[in-house]
Scaffold this active site. Structure first.
Site, PDB file in Angstrom:
ATOM      1  N   GLU A 204       7.323  26.786  73.556  1.00  0.00           N
ATOM      2  CA  GLU A 204       7.042  26.160  72.272  1.00  0.00           C
ATOM      3  C   GLU A 204       7.791  24.855  72.068  1.00  0.00           C
ATOM      4  O   GLU A 204       7.913  24.361  70.950  1.00  0.00           O
ATOM      5  CB  GLU A 204       7.342  27.151  71.146  1.00  0.00           C
ATOM      6  N   LYS A 334      -0.678  34.902  61.189  1.00  0.00           N
ATOM      7  CA  LYS A 334      -1.289  34.353  62.407  1.00  0.00           C
ATOM      8  C   LYS A 334      -2.778  34.688  62.394  1.00  0.00           C
ATOM      9  O   LYS A 334      -3.151  35.863  62.368  1.00  0.00           O
ATOM     10  CB  LYS A 334      -0.639  34.957  63.654  1.00  0.00           C
TER      11      LYS A 334
END
Length: 429
Positions: A204, A334
């Site tokens: 990430e 999400k």
């Protein structure tokens, strides 16, 4: 009406070099909506199921079956639908799949269609996606929760905690918050180099050095905040995503090589909160440790944000259970955990009605798709987690939020310190 005329899908690559699904929806007015679906590395056991091929291609991770599900099974059923009827369309997708976890067609197929339809409908209406989904009250720019040090499943290192994040709470605007984060990120690189530590990046965009223990990561971040000219706890706070399910074995948490009970791990977190300007703990306990979560919420829920990701998986049933049993005080959202746009919006609404905070989140396997940036503003979520300010699939979301803030102009508000109970002086919900 904006009638769906054609639907196509293809296999593309995500940021980890794994295949994912991209969907395009064509409306009768010529508008095209395109969306690409993300994928997680650390996944909850109760998430909606993404369909993978399981053959020799791409180590079994190909998505040709999901692509085929879009073109052969979904498309014939929804061509002719009004794209502005998102809730009706998503309900039809769920019905067509017919399983509780979207395993027949695949959540990656279903979500790709749901997102692409929403984007096409927004473009057809000549509205930005955040305004189309959120209506006239969408105005709140989220605090960027930047993962700048990686451990756990997101990096090859001996740090157990998966993410160490910074939260630029003292900024006046999102653009200023982004600058705070970027300057701290670069300062951290200099700090790591000065210590002779590796500056390779995790999934990430955060740095992934080999550190002796978890506290060292927090100490390095505080040093970087100061080096960048900011005040820890005033300008920039810190947060962690423990992803505790990843180090939960046989009823014990194996942290820094030592087995711990839930009660012992809670004491560990209490010590961290007392020692550092922490505003948020995500997945501090395992996804099925409901008793431990209740104890943790009783102990720390009035001080810091306790975010449920794996325990809730954006699922309204699990979120409702958490609300009813006083577990956590915030929900990570999400889209691909639940699998449609409307179910995502419903999950946010459910959390907000109960006084829980929300954080819209990316996955470790991302694309250049910026839908989550628009969803964060559409829902006035107040927080977004989309990685370090590095790697284009992460930066794409930040750049979209800059555009949204510019478009909102005087109507824009930055969530800032008010998003967190510890330094805002508010209750944690």
């Amino acid at each position: 009406m904006a009638v769906i005329e054609a639907i196509g899908a293809r296999e593309i690559l995500d940021s980890r070099g794994n295949p994912t699904v991209e969907v395009e929806v064509l409306l009768d007015d010529g508008t095209v909506g395109r969306a690409a679906v993300p994928s997680g590395a650390s996944t909850g056991a109760f998430e909606a199921v993404e369909k993978r091929d399981g053959d020799d291609r791409y180590g079994g991770k190909g998505v040709r079956q999901a692509v085929q599900a879009v073109t052969d099974q979904i498309a014939p059923e929804i061509i002719g639908f009004d794209a502005t009827e998102q809730r009706v369309l998503d309900a039809r997708l769920i019905e067509l799949d017919g399983t509780p976890n979207k395993s027949r067609l695949g959540a990656n197929a279903i979500l790709g269609v749901s997102m692409a339809v929403a984007r096409a409908a927004a473009d057809s209406a000549d509205l930005p996606l955040f305004r189309y989904l959120g209506g006239p009250n969408a105005h709140l720019l989220p605090v960027p929760m930047m993962n700048i040090l990686n451990g756990g499943a997101h990096a090859d290192s001996n740090v157990d905690i998966q993410e160490f994040l910074i939260a630029p709470i003292g900024a006046a605007t999102f653009a200023e918050a982004l600058r705070y984060g970027v300057e701290t990120y670069h300062a951290l690189k200099a700090v790591l180099k000065g210590r002779g530590l590796a500056t390779g990046l995790g999934d990430e965009g955060g740095f992934a050095p080999n550190l002796a223990h978890n506290r060292e990561a927090l100490d390095l971040i505080l040093e970087a905040i100061g080096k960048a000219g900011f005040r820890p706890g005033r300008d920039i706070a810190v947060a962690i995503d423990a992803a505790a399910t990843e180090f939960y074995r046989d009823g014990r948490y194996i942290l820094e090589g030592q087995p711990r009970t839930a009660a012992e791990l809670i004491r560990y977190y209490e010590e961290l909160v007392a020692s550092y300007p922490l505003v948020s703990l995500e997945d501090p306990l395992a996804e099925e440790d409901w008793d431990g979560w209740r104890e943790l919420t009783a102990a720390l829920g009035g001080t810091v944000q306790l975010v449920g990701d794996d325990i809730f998986v954006t699922n309204p049933e699990r979120i409702s259970r958490g609300i009813q049993t006083s577990v956590a005080n915030a929900v990570l959202i999400k889209l691909n955990q639940i699998g449609t746009v409307t179910e995502t919006l419903d999950a946010v609404e459910l959390a907000h009605r109960a006084g829980y905070r929300t954080m819209i989140s990316h996955r470790s396997g991302e694309t250049e798709d910026t839908t989550i940036a628009d969803v964060a503003v559409a829902t006035n979520a107040g927080q977004i987690k989309t990685g370090a300010p590095a790697r284009s699939e992460r930066v794409a979301k930040y750049n979209q939020l800059l555009r949204i803030e510019e478009e909102l102009d005087d109507a824009a508000r930055y969530a800032g310190v008010a998003a967190f109970p510890r330094f805002a002086g508010g209750s944690a919900g």
